[in-house]
Design a protein around this motif. Structure first.
Motif, PDB file in Angstrom:
ATOM      1  N   CYS A 244       2.396   1.654  -3.714  1.00  0.00           N
ATOM      2  CA  CYS A 244       1.600   1.539  -4.801  1.00  0.00           C
ATOM      3  C   CYS A 244       0.850   2.912  -4.541  1.00  0.00           C
ATOM      4  O   CYS A 244      -0.265   2.867  -5.105  1.00  0.00           O
ATOM      5  N   LYS A 245       1.500   4.052  -4.389  1.00  0.00           N
ATOM      6  CA  LYS A 245       0.915   5.298  -4.641  1.00  0.00           C
ATOM      7  C   LYS A 245       0.953   5.897  -6.048  1.00  0.00           C
ATOM      8  O   LYS A 245       1.983   5.450  -6.759  1.00  0.00           O
TER       9      LYS A 245
ATOM     10  N   LEU B  24      -2.285  -7.795  -4.543  1.00  0.00           N
ATOM     11  CA  LEU B  24      -2.568  -6.689  -3.961  1.00  0.00           C
ATOM     12  C   LEU B  24      -1.828  -5.446  -4.618  1.00  0.00           C
ATOM     13  O   LEU B  24      -2.536  -4.337  -4.671  1.00  0.00           O
TER      14      LEU B  24
ATOM     15  N   PRO C 217       0.825  -1.181  -0.143  1.00  0.00           N
ATOM     16  CA  PRO C 217       0.009  -0.069  -0.016  1.00  0.00           C
ATOM     17  C   PRO C 217       0.903   1.124  -0.133  1.00  0.00           C
ATOM     18  O   PRO C 217       0.353   2.386  -0.641  1.00  0.00           O
ATOM     19  N   THR C 218       1.886   1.151   0.702  1.00  0.00           N
ATOM     20  CA  THR C 218       2.799   2.363   0.638  1.00  0.00           C
ATOM     21  C   THR C 218       3.573   2.488  -0.567  1.00  0.00           C
ATOM     22  O   THR C 218       3.902   3.665  -1.019  1.00  0.00           O
TER      23      THR C 218
END
Length: 616
Positions: free
Chosen positions: A243-244, A278, A240-241
């Motif tokens: 995949c900005k 993800l 999540p960090t």
């Protein structure tokens, strides 16, 4: 450490210690030297550190200095440079933090045992301070390199990951590395720090050499940042960090520069991200990334297979396939006849299986496949059945098909010569339908000839598709010279400078090795139009170009005029061979001289090729 050479001005000199003949005494003296060095303030400390740096570079797997406390010493020296600016600015101590971090990185790049000892010695916090930019970008470069090596091993990754800011810092560094080096070193020659110049050139001065080395180091700074991020990307909790959107969209453009042709660069990180479900969602949601993946998948570089892997995984994932299918499927169809690509065996079969699954899994509704895409896949699958069918055909029948394809191809050549480019393209398509699937040399030429028609008709995407198919059929793969040149021109039409440059360089390499009489005459001299073309692409693909434009260092006037005339491809036209069976192994014959000398033919083509002349 009392034994000093009579000619040595430094008490306890490391080099004198290393001359000790008794191994036991020498080890004890070296250990003492490592313990005491950080607390000393006398001159000449940079000499032993540079000596240790050379040793670490030459013998990174030698455990002697590791066991004697070199990591503790290097970490202490970095902290000293960060906290004591007076000491740092004295004599040549400014070099010491750089050398210390470099030594840590060299000794940890191969041996997990050494990495564990480095972590235990407390090197990570010191390296993190350098990564934060507490000194300069030069120290950031070696700090991110060392942290990347430490993050590679399962046993030491947690120690790196425990510093939460490392991932964010490395992401920011990857995005800004080129601008940092450009604005802090490259742009203003008179403001360059002298020790930076010395480090970059290692004693060999000169502004030009410093500038070239700066490009190499900027590339490494970016690539080593990506390597560190890649270690985090294997852990789903960090995706999540990573995949900005603002970071992902820049990844495909992080080529790392031509000086780092062996680096996976941004595409390697994208491949790691796409390996996780993800990560596939954010990638598929960005059309710019998919477009870049398609371009890289068709390219002739060492990263091609990585982009192909990404497209296949995105296509096979039901949650992402509908977002990439219309863009990705045509690209994969062009690549379906690849056999082996590097270590990837039967890659074409893998592509075809993925496309077949795609057709079967997409019905109606949101995830339905367009009729055009479905037709393209079905045509590919039909050609595979045709290949199986041809294996059982008598040789006489295959010869008849080859002869028929040759007749139609020659008709296409005649139409091209008379200026009927569209008619020639249709004839080449007809010849491809007749030509046996196993006649790869002949099909290579047909695709390449049809690509030239597309170029003259201002259809660069069709030209790229045909040249890509020709390059996949050729043996060795991606090495058909004329297709490389034509695709380079097609990429140029689309403004894809890096892809164009790569194909143009490969074209020059192939010409120098070719046995084709049309090409072999150029072995000792690159044609002027090719040289101009390459220079144009090099300017457009310059590593610092974006940063230079931002900071006012690039003036684009005149770029458009630096192009090649239409004669650039006159010498590239080919008529191909009689057939694969019984030919001379070349498969194509050039007609360069006819084009060069016939003004009337050029006039007939002028309308169709006017824009092509301007574009070069």
């Amino acid at each position: 450490m009392d034994k000093v050479s009579p000619d040595c001005p430094y008490p306890g000199c490391f080099f004198c210690v290393m001359k000790e003949a008794n191994p036991s005494k020498r080890r004890a003296s070296v250990s003492k030297f490592f313990r005491e060095l950080p607390s000393q303030d006398d001159d000449g400390q940079v000499l032993p550190i540079s000596g240790l740096w050379n040793t670490a570079m030459a013998h990174p797997n030698d455990p002697e200095f590791i066991e004697l406390g070199i990591f503790e010493c290097m970490a202490a020296l970095i902290w000293k440079g960060l906290k004591n600016r007076r000491w740092l600015s004295h004599d040549q101590n400014i070099y010491i933090p750089y050398y210390a971090a470099h030594i840590i990185g060299s000794y940890t790049m191969n041996m997990e045992e050494f990495a564990e000892m480095a972590v235990h010695a407390g090197v990570v916090p010191a390296l993190v301070e350098l990564l934060r930019g507490r000194l300069t970008w030069v120290e950031q470069r070696v700090a991110v390199r060392a942290l990347g090596h430490l993050a590679t091993y399962a046993s030491t990754f947690p120690a790196v990951a425990s510093h939460g800011e490392i991932l964010e810092l490395s992401m920011q560094l990857a995005m800004s590395a080129l601008e940092i080096v450009y604005s802090h070193f490259y742009q203003y020659v008179d403001r360059r720090l002298s020790y930076h110049c010395d480090l970059l050139t290692r004693g060999m001065g000169g502004v030009e050499l410093e500038s070239r080395k700066a490009e190499e180091w900027a590339s490494q700074l970016q690539c080593w940042s990506l390597q560190l991020i890649n270690c985090f990307a294997f852990k789903p909790e960090f995706l999540p960090t990573i995949c900005k959107p603002d970071f992902l969209v820049k990844l495909p453009g992080m080529w790392g520069g031509l000086v780092n042709e062996n680096s996976p660069a941004g595409i390697g990180l994208l491949r790691t991200i796409c390996h996780h479900k993800l990560g596939r969602g954010p990638v598929a949601s960005c059309p710019e990334i998919i477009e870049s993946l398609c371009n890289i998948a068709r390219s002739s570089d060492d990263w091609q297979y990585m982009a192909i892997d990404c497209l296949i995984w995105l296509l096979q994932d039901p949650s992402t396939s509908h977002k990439v299918i219309d863009k990705g499927v045509p690209i994969l169809i062009d690549l379906a006849e690849i056999t082996t690509l590097g270590d990837h065996k039967k890659l074409g079969d893998l592509i075809i299986n993925a496309l077949q699954e795609c057709i079967q899994s997409h019905g109606t509704g949101r995830n339905s496949i367009s009729s055009r895409t479905k037709e393209q896949v079905e045509e590919l699958l039909s050609s595979r059945e045709r290949l199986k069918w041809e294996k059982n055909m008598p040789k006489e029948d295959l010869h008849i098909k080859q002869a028929a394809a040759l007749v139609v191809k020659l008709e296409g050549n005649s139409l091209f010569s008379s200026g009927d480019i569209s008619g020639a393209a249709l004839k080449y398509s007809e010849a491809l339908a007749l030509c046996p699937m196993r006649s790869k040399k002949e099909r290579t030429v047909l695709y390449s000839n049809r690509a030239q028609c597309h170029l003259l008709l201002q259809q660069p995407l069709a030209a790229i598709s045909d040249t890509t198919r020709a390059l996949c059929l050729h043996n060795p793969i991606n090495r058909h010279a004329k297709s490389l040149w034509r695709r380079a021109q097609a990429y140029d039409m689309l403004g894809l400078a890096k892809e164009s440059l790569l194909d143009a360089i490969l074209y020059i390499n192939e010409c120098s090795q070719s046995t084709d009489p049309d090409l072999s005459s150029r072995q000792n001299k690159v044609p002027e139009y090719v040289e101009r073309f390459v220079k144009k692409q090099m300017r457009a693909a310059w590593l610092f170009r974006e940063a230079a434009v931002k900071h006012g260092g690039v003036h684009c006037e005149g770029d458009a005029g630096d192009v090649c005339g239409q004669e650039t491809d006159d010498s590239e036209w080919e008529t191909a061979s009689e057939s694969d069976i019984g030919d001379d192994g070349n498969g194509e014959v050039g007609e360069a001289h006819e084009w060069k000398n016939n003004t009337e033919r050029k006039d007939r083509r002028s309308k169709a090729s006017k824009k092509d002349v301007k574009r070069g």
